[in-house]
Motif scaffolding. Structure first.
Motif, PDB file in Angstrom:
ATOM      1  N   ARG A 102      42.076 -77.072 -14.673  1.00  0.00           N
ATOM      2  CA  ARG A 102      40.962 -77.061 -13.722  1.00  0.00           C
ATOM      3  C   ARG A 102      41.414 -77.389 -12.306  1.00  0.00           C
ATOM      4  O   ARG A 102      40.882 -76.841 -11.336  1.00  0.00           O
ATOM      5  N   ILE A 103      42.378 -78.316 -12.167  1.00  0.00           N
ATOM      6  CA  ILE A 103      42.846 -78.604 -10.806  1.00  0.00           C
ATOM      7  C   ILE A 103      43.622 -77.414 -10.249  1.00  0.00           C
ATOM      8  O   ILE A 103      43.614 -77.171  -9.040  1.00  0.00           O
ATOM      9  N   LEU A 104      44.288 -76.659 -11.122  1.00  0.00           N
ATOM     10  CA  LEU A 104      44.941 -75.423 -10.688  1.00  0.00           C
ATOM     11  C   LEU A 104      43.903 -74.416 -10.216  1.00  0.00           C
ATOM     12  O   LEU A 104      44.056 -73.794  -9.157  1.00  0.00           O
ATOM     13  N   ILE A 130      43.947 -83.593  -4.523  1.00  0.00           N
ATOM     14  CA  ILE A 130      44.117 -85.029  -4.786  1.00  0.00           C
ATOM     15  C   ILE A 130      43.092 -85.430  -5.838  1.00  0.00           C
ATOM     16  O   ILE A 130      41.883 -85.361  -5.616  1.00  0.00           O
ATOM     17  N   ASN A 131      43.586 -85.840  -6.992  1.00  0.00           N
ATOM     18  CA  ASN A 131      42.728 -86.076  -8.150  1.00  0.00           C
ATOM     19  C   ASN A 131      42.825 -87.526  -8.600  1.00  0.00           C
ATOM     20  O   ASN A 131      43.893 -88.003  -8.982  1.00  0.00           O
ATOM     21  N   ILE A 132      41.694 -88.219  -8.533  1.00  0.00           N
ATOM     22  CA  ILE A 132      41.612 -89.625  -8.954  1.00  0.00           C
ATOM     23  C   ILE A 132      40.927 -89.635 -10.311  1.00  0.00           C
ATOM     24  O   ILE A 132      39.750 -89.290 -10.427  1.00  0.00           O
ATOM     25  N   HIS A 146      53.041 -86.572  -8.363  1.00  0.00           N
ATOM     26  CA  HIS A 146      53.027 -85.576  -7.293  1.00  0.00           C
ATOM     27  C   HIS A 146      53.664 -84.295  -7.815  1.00  0.00           C
ATOM     28  O   HIS A 146      54.771 -84.327  -8.358  1.00  0.00           O
ATOM     29  N   GLY A 147      52.962 -83.183  -7.677  1.00  0.00           N
ATOM     30  CA  GLY A 147      53.491 -81.899  -8.123  1.00  0.00           C
ATOM     31  C   GLY A 147      53.534 -80.901  -6.977  1.00  0.00           C
ATOM     32  O   GLY A 147      52.598 -80.817  -6.177  1.00  0.00           O
ATOM     33  N   LYS A 148      54.637 -80.158  -6.878  1.00  0.00           N
ATOM     34  CA  LYS A 148      54.764 -79.121  -5.855  1.00  0.00           C
ATOM     35  C   LYS A 148      55.575 -77.961  -6.419  1.00  0.00           C
ATOM     36  O   LYS A 148      56.221 -78.089  -7.472  1.00  0.00           O
ATOM     37  N   PRO A 180      50.256 -74.977  -2.632  1.00  0.00           N
ATOM     38  CA  PRO A 180      49.429 -76.161  -2.917  1.00  0.00           C
ATOM     39  C   PRO A 180      50.268 -77.302  -3.489  1.00  0.00           C
ATOM     40  O   PRO A 180      51.219 -77.082  -4.237  1.00  0.00           O
ATOM     41  N   GLU A 181      49.901 -78.514  -3.114  1.00  0.00           N
ATOM     42  CA  GLU A 181      50.523 -79.706  -3.680  1.00  0.00           C
ATOM     43  C   GLU A 181      49.451 -80.500  -4.412  1.00  0.00           C
ATOM     44  O   GLU A 181      48.298 -80.549  -3.991  1.00  0.00           O
TER      45      GLU A 181
END
Length: 320
Positions: A102-104, A130-132, A146-148, A180-181
């Protein structure tokens, strides 16, 4: 003396209320959308991304429309900074097994939505997702991930770089800066106060508390602007209702989970009893076959003949 003792609990209660801060997710819903409160968000983003962030405006995103009265424990806010980069901050309170996908989807949707038709690909916006999360997402020991995107050679294992012209044209040094990061903050169990700015923010996100010595960017502003007593009566009522809804949702999920476990246990017991009975019958039949084989053996029949009629092996028959 008696009167003073009676008044003391009220004073303590009043002092506690005065130092009560609203949760960050609800602040995203209402207070942090006000330009006067951008300094709180800017401080958080500056601390997390380790670069100075100045918010220019807020935009519409996938799920931040008409959500003031939503009971779902999920909220997001989409900001654009001075570099026209997009910063999507999302808070997710309940477990979601496909959250990585979903964040993708959310970041990809922003990439395609915020490019004007007819523009070249060089105008694709940089996106920070940015996902909390307040649940145990995946498997890992850290609190911040952290993903890049980078392209690594499969033969020489080198990282593909921009050429000199591309660096000048795009204003970045690495290919990964164009993509996107993703940041994932797993804050549910973080309760350690620290002098490290990012850990101070994690502590606030987890506990909704801001100690006196907080000095991380944005937290000083949060101490003034996120106090429960500083809100309007309307916002106070809305916040209390929001907390009640969260408790109700958590209770419903816990109940459903418990009922599911109980149902599973009952099915398991029934299956166990069924399998036990079958196993008992099989053992009884085996014992009967052994008894029959012993009698046939005494009557002088060969092991091969006994095996044919009892279903036992020759080795089993020779042992009786």
């Amino acid at each position: 003396m008696e009167q003073n003792k009676k008044k003391e609990p009220k004073k303590r209660a009043r002092k506690m209320i005065e130092k009560t801060y609203i949760s960050f997710d609800w602040a995203l819903k209402r207070l942090l959308r006000d330009k006067a409160n951008f300094d709180v968000l800017e401080g958080f983003l500056t601390t997390l991304l380790n670069q100075e962030i100045k918010i220019v405006r807020l935009l519409e995103s996938e799920s931040n429309k008409d959500r003031d009265n939503a009971k779902s424990n999920r909220v997001d806010i989409l900001a654009e900074d001075e570099d026209r980069d997009l910063l999507l901050i999302e808070v997710q309170g309940e477990s979601e097994f496909a959250y990585f996908q979903r964040i993708l989807f959310g970041a990809s949707k922003l990439v395609t939505e915020y490019i004007e038709r007819g523009n070249n690909y060089e105008h694709v916006k940089k996106v920070y997702s940015i996902n909390i999360v307040y649940f145990d997402l995946g498997q890992g020991k850290d609190y911040v991930y952290h993903g890049k995107t980078e392209f690594r050679g499969i033969h020489y294992h080198d990282v593909l770089q921009l050429n000199h012209f591309q660096k000048q044209k795009f204003g970045v040094k690495e290919v990964s800066e164009l993509y996107p990061e993703y940041y994932i903050l797993k804050v549910n169990d973080f309760n350690r106060w620290s002098k490290v700015p990012l850990e101070q923010w994690l502590y606030f996100l987890s506990t909704s508390d801001i100690p006196e010595d907080a000095d991380a960017p944005g937290l000083k502003a949060a101490r003034e602007k996120l106090l429960f007593t500083q809100m309007s009566r309307e916002d106070q009522i809305a916040f209390c209702r929001y907390i009640d809804d969260r408790v109700l949702i958590s209770s419903q999920i816990y109940t459903a989970h418990g009922e599911g476990m109980l149902e599973g246990m009952e099915k398991g017991l029934k299956q166990g009893r069924k399998e036990g009975r079958a196993e008992g019958r099989a053992e009884g039949m085996h014992e009967k076959a052994l008894s029959t084989a012993a009698q046939m053996k005494q009557d002088g029949l060969s092991p091969e003949t006994i095996a044919k009629y009892t279903g036992l092996t020759v080795d089993e028959i020779e042992m009786v």
